[in-house]
Design an enzyme around this catalytic site. Structure first.
Site, mmCIF file in Angstrom:
data_model
loop_
_atom_site.group_PDB
_atom_site.id
_atom_site.type_symbol
_atom_site.label_atom_id
_atom_site.label_comp_id
_atom_site.label_asym_id
_atom_site.label_seq_id
_atom_site.Cartn_x
_atom_site.Cartn_y
_atom_site.Cartn_z
ATOM 1 N N HIS A 1 54.002 8.882 47.903
ATOM 2 C CA HIS A 1 53.391 9.275 49.440
ATOM 3 C C HIS A 1 51.975 7.911 49.149
ATOM 4 O O HIS A 1 50.951 8.500 48.489
ATOM 5 C CB HIS A 1 52.986 10.862 49.007
ATOM 6 C CG HIS A 1 52.396 11.332 50.192
ATOM 7 N ND1 HIS A 1 53.132 11.708 50.627
ATOM 8 C CD2 HIS A 1 51.307 11.754 50.039
ATOM 9 C CE1 HIS A 1 52.286 12.580 51.378
ATOM 10 N NE2 HIS A 1 51.955 12.539 50.768
ATOM 11 N N TYR B 1 39.718 15.516 34.355
ATOM 12 C CA TYR B 1 39.633 16.385 33.360
ATOM 13 C C TYR B 1 40.461 17.780 33.505
ATOM 14 O O TYR B 1 40.758 18.380 32.355
ATOM 15 C CB TYR B 1 38.328 17.159 34.187
ATOM 16 C CG TYR B 1 37.112 16.150 34.332
ATOM 17 C CD1 TYR B 1 36.692 15.918 32.884
ATOM 18 C CD2 TYR B 1 36.229 15.601 35.247
ATOM 19 C CE1 TYR B 1 35.866 14.576 33.103
ATOM 20 C CE2 TYR B 1 35.365 15.081 35.357
ATOM 21 C CZ TYR B 1 34.745 14.368 33.716
ATOM 22 O OH TYR B 1 34.274 13.917 33.548
ATOM 23 N N ARG C 1 54.508 15.387 57.859
ATOM 24 C CA ARG C 1 53.196 15.677 57.852
ATOM 25 C C ARG C 1 52.882 16.761 57.024
ATOM 26 O O ARG C 1 52.548 17.339 56.483
ATOM 27 C CB ARG C 1 51.925 14.826 57.757
ATOM 28 C CG ARG C 1 50.306 14.961 56.878
ATOM 29 C CD ARG C 1 49.593 14.142 57.838
ATOM 30 N NE ARG C 1 49.665 12.936 57.516
ATOM 31 C CZ ARG C 1 48.691 11.579 57.206
ATOM 32 N NH1 ARG C 1 48.017 11.947 57.969
ATOM 33 N NH2 ARG C 1 49.822 9.773 57.624
#
Length: 830
Positions: free
Chosen positions: A86, A130, A40
């Site tokens: 993931h 968006y 990570r």
């Protein structure tokens, strides 16, 4: 039979193992820590990516969202990444996607975003529904050849798919884009660097595996942040590159501007990396309100899409230096802690600059080897098929007859293998061939393709058998990446007063230094400018502001000490390497950070102190015709605030300076085309505070343009260059020696075509000239291309100056320096 469900607590365990709770906690925490470290928080040294970055890019690759495709909704990319590779929160994936698209976070963004992706003010990006994204072209270079078995793959989290353990990475992304992250008990903070510099250093290491960190720093000057600004001092950079850890000071780029009513303001145009602009303005405003910062009347953020612009207006009469230093102490300078920690073979390791590049080169060596093996296998398979086709074409009639007489396709394959010793693959291909493939034209095309495939097999075999060929492929591909994506540095490296500098970290090279009337200054390698024929326009050497003009251009060595003489009669001292190195199209940096110049004070002459010897003098001339000599020893130990070089009368300015030894002749030239030559001894030596003596009688409206110290024995001629770009060479013998303070002789015509004289120089035939115009055009030309003519002539064009522009400055590159530069260029080429 009883229908009762058995009590789970009554089920007897197969075995029970007793463990100490301390041991269980320790092992579980270690497992968790290693999961965070390897899975990570830390980047892989090979491709410079953490798993989440790698998975996002691979998911985009699998979706076909390349730089040439249309943008895709970010929510779609996040969903695919989370569902296939993931299995973590969508917000973490989207935050990573956003950062990869921010040009103020990534030096070379890996994602091309469309929509609101946040700002330097800390504004968050719009929701993923968006915004839209696709891969940036440079990101595709990280994935290049991933389908050719170049890297290992592992099963994804649910064993449905395969994902790459690392990307092929055609460039050293770890250094280029940097990385930051906090693991368990450790953290990494790797700054971004300039792509061109990193690639040059990588090639240097490939060519010379014994190269030191100092050698690599000849190419990598230091971190190159996307927000620009300045790194203060090279020592911290050297320490970080040597040990893998260091703390560098990053200072905002700003300049002091004169404003209305005699007031001044500080304009900030570049901020340290990862600085929140809105919060910075708030902190400054808070300090002003609380009385911590005095002398400030207004503070505005005038930033726009073109860049940062924070205006800090000072009170009338305020000491701007005090305000500037207070801002530096509290707001405009921050520390970037470098921790070059990355995963090497799955283990966290702090690496030096050299070790980082060595790991990358090893990775690329493996990628190119595996790719070559894959391509070789493909080429050999294709060659095998083509060999079968060629044999079929040679025996076309018999092959067609055999296939026609066979019961079915399977029988045809078997008959072909028995009759012509075709392999199963060849036979399979032949029975699927169309009859049109048996024409003579098709046969020629097959033969041509077969020759090409054979050549490819030979090339790939050579790469796999020769380490030098394999490394040559790596270097060639790196150069292609540099040509495609390389750009100029954004972050300059400056030296602070009192900073101890390792001069051996600074390459010794010939440079061109450019100064403007508004005191912008920069240096560029002189090798950037190839000699051109006489009368050329040259190329862009500086991007000056509309209301600014180039005032001075001169040649120097990076290790030289320079005496900088100003029009107000002051002299300052600095090392050439203290001047920021920038590209041709850059404007330069404000000299206020280098020299303590007063308002209206401009550099008019530069003297290299390496030219000083025993019993030598600094000889100066002013615009009004005064000349003076001062012993060179009086210019030792110059303070940072400068010292007086000449006491000028009101309205006069220092124009030019030469180093003399008491045995030369002085030649003073005027803008109106007049020259006077007299013996240096006619000017007695005097102190720094003296005004000097009259050197030439000037007619009304005329002014001194320059000074030359020479004599006929040194074999040099007098070069005169006018502001309209015309010039000539004239033997010194044409200028008879006179007494000081005469009117002199006509040197060159200064009519409308030529314009007034810009400067005069003493030149040898094999010297080079570096000429620069007020608008920033620069040209380097050979002196022997300029005609040798007599006095009182027109001259020839030496620089093609555009309308509204004019020659600003000329400097001579002596023949010895040219030869040394050529030797270095030949050595680099070999």
């Amino acid at each position: 039979m009883s229908s009762e469900v058995p009590d789970p607590t009554d089920i007897e365990a197969a075995s029970i193992e007793s463990v100490r709770i301390e041991d269980e906690m320790e092992q579980s925490y270690i497992d968790y820590a290693m999961s965070v470290i390897a899975g990570r928080a830390l980047p892989d040294v090979r491709d410079g990516l953490k798993p989440v970055h790698r998975r996002i890019l691979y998911a985009m690759h699998e979706l076909g969202v390349s730089s040439g495709s249309s943008h895709r909704k970010s929510s779609s990319i996040v969903g695919e990444t989370m569902g296939d590779y993931h299995p973590h929160g969508d917000s973490a994936i989207y935050d990573t996607l956003v950062r990869m698209a921010q040009d103020f976070s990534m030096r070379y963004p890996l994602v091309d975003g469309q929509g609101n992706f946040g700002s330097m003010d800390g504004d968050p990006a719009a929701a993923p529904r968006y915004t839209e994204a696709r891969m940036a072209p440079v990101a595709e270079e990280l994935l290049e050849d991933i389908d050719k078995d170049t890297v290992d793959f592992s099963a994804n989290y649910d064993d449905r798919l395969q994902e790459p353990d690392v990307l092929p990475a055609a460039f050293p992304n770890l250094l280029v884009n940097g990385s930051s992250g906090i693991a368990v008990g450790m953290s990494t903070n790797i700054p971004p660097h300039n792509l061109s510099e990193v690639i040059d250093a990588t090639i240097e290491l490939i060519d010379d595996p014994d190269a030191t960190v100092e050698d690599l720093m000849d190419h990598i000057k230091g971190p190159d942040f996307p927000t620009g600004a300045n790194i203060v001092g090279r020592d911290a950079v050297y320490s970080a590159y040597k040990t893998g850890r260091g703390r560098v000071r990053v200072r905002a780029e700003f300049e002091v501007e004169e404003w209305k009513n005699g007031r001044e303001r500080i304009v900030v145009t570049e901020l340290p990396f990862q600085e929140n602009k809105a919060r910075l303005v708030e902190r400054i405003a808070e300090d002003v309100t609380e009385g911590e910062l005095e002398g400030i009347t207004d503070l505005r953020d005038e930033s726009d899409r073109d860049g940062v612009r924070i205006v800090i207006e000072c009170k009338r009469g305020a000491n701007v230096e005090v305000v500037k230093n207070k801002l530096l102490e509290s707001h405009l300078e921050k520390t970037f802690g470098i921790i070059n920690l990355a995963l090497v073979d799955g283990q966290p390791q702090v690496l030096s600059l050299k070790e980082t590049l060595e790991e990358y080169v090893d990775h690329r060596r493996e990628v190119v080897r595996r790719r070559s093996e894959y391509d070789l296998a493909e080429a050999e398979d294709r060659a095998h098929i083509l060999e079968g086709r060629l044999k079929a074409v040679e025996n076309a009639e018999d092959v067609v007859e055999l296939i026609r007489d066979s019961e079915d396709r399977s029988a045809a394959k078997t008959n072909l293998q028995e009759a012509y010793e075709f392999s199963e693959e060849q036979a399979q291909h032949i029975v699927r061939m169309q009859l049109g493939s048996l024409t003579s034209m098709e046969a020629a095309e097959i033969e041509s393709e077969y020759e090409e495939v054979q050549a490819e097999i030979e090339r790939l075999t050579e790469i796999l058998e020769s380490e030098s060929e394999l490394l040559s492929v790596i270097k060639d591909e790196l150069r292609e990446i540099k040509d495609e994506y390389g750009d100029e540095r954004r972050t300059s490296i400056i030296e602070d007063e009192g900073t101890v500098t390792h001069e051996d970290l600074i390459p010794e090279e010939e440079v061109v230094v450019v100064m403007t009337e508004d005191d912008y200054v920069k240096r560029m390698p002189i090798d950037d400018f190839d000699p051109q024929g006489r009368g050329g326009k040259g190329i862009i050497g500086a991007d000056v502001k509309d209301d600014d003009r180039v005032s001075t251009v001169f040649r120097a060595n990076t290790h030289d000490y320079l005496l900088c003489f100003t029009n107000q009669g002051q002299v300052y001292q600095l090392k050439t390497y203290e001047i920021p190195e920038m590209g041709r199209t850059a404007r330069g940096k404000s000299a206020v950070n280098i020299l303590d110049l007063d308002p209206g004070e401009d550099i008019t002459a530069i003297v290299d102190t390496d030219a000083f010897g025993d019993d030598e003098y600094v000889t100066m001339v002013t615009r009004n015709g005064y000349v003076k000599r001062t012993a060179g020893e009086e210019f030792d130990n110059i303070r940072s605030t400068g010292i007086i070089a000449a006491d000028l009368e009101e309205g006069d300015e220092l124009v030019d300076v030469e180093v003399t030894d008491g045995s030369t002749d002085l030649v003073i030239a005027t803008e109106g085309g007049m020259t006077i030559r007299f013996d240096e001894d006619e000017v007695r030596a005097m102190g720094r505070n003296a005004r000097g003596v009259n050197g030439i009688k000037l007619t009304d409206g005329d002014a001194v343009a320059g000074l030359v110290a020479t004599d006929e024995a040194d074999g040099r001629a007098l070069l005169t260059v006018t502001r309209n770009g015309y010039g000539k060479r004239t033997p010194l013998s044409e200028y008879r020696t006179q007494s000081r303070y005469g009117k002199g002789l006509i040197d060159i015509k200064t009519d409308d075509r030529n314009g007034p004289v810009a400067t005069v120089k003493a030149v040898a035939a094999d010297d080079h000239l570096v000429m620069m115009s007020e608008r920033g055009q620069i040209v380097r030309t050979r002196v022997d291309e300029i005609s040798t003519v007599g006095r009182n002539t027109m001259g020839v064009i030496v620089m093609d100056v555009e309308d509204g522009d004019a020659v600003a400055s000329v400097d001579v590159l002596p023949a010895g320096s040219v030869a040394e530069a050529n030797e270095r260029a030949d050595a680099d080429a070999n």
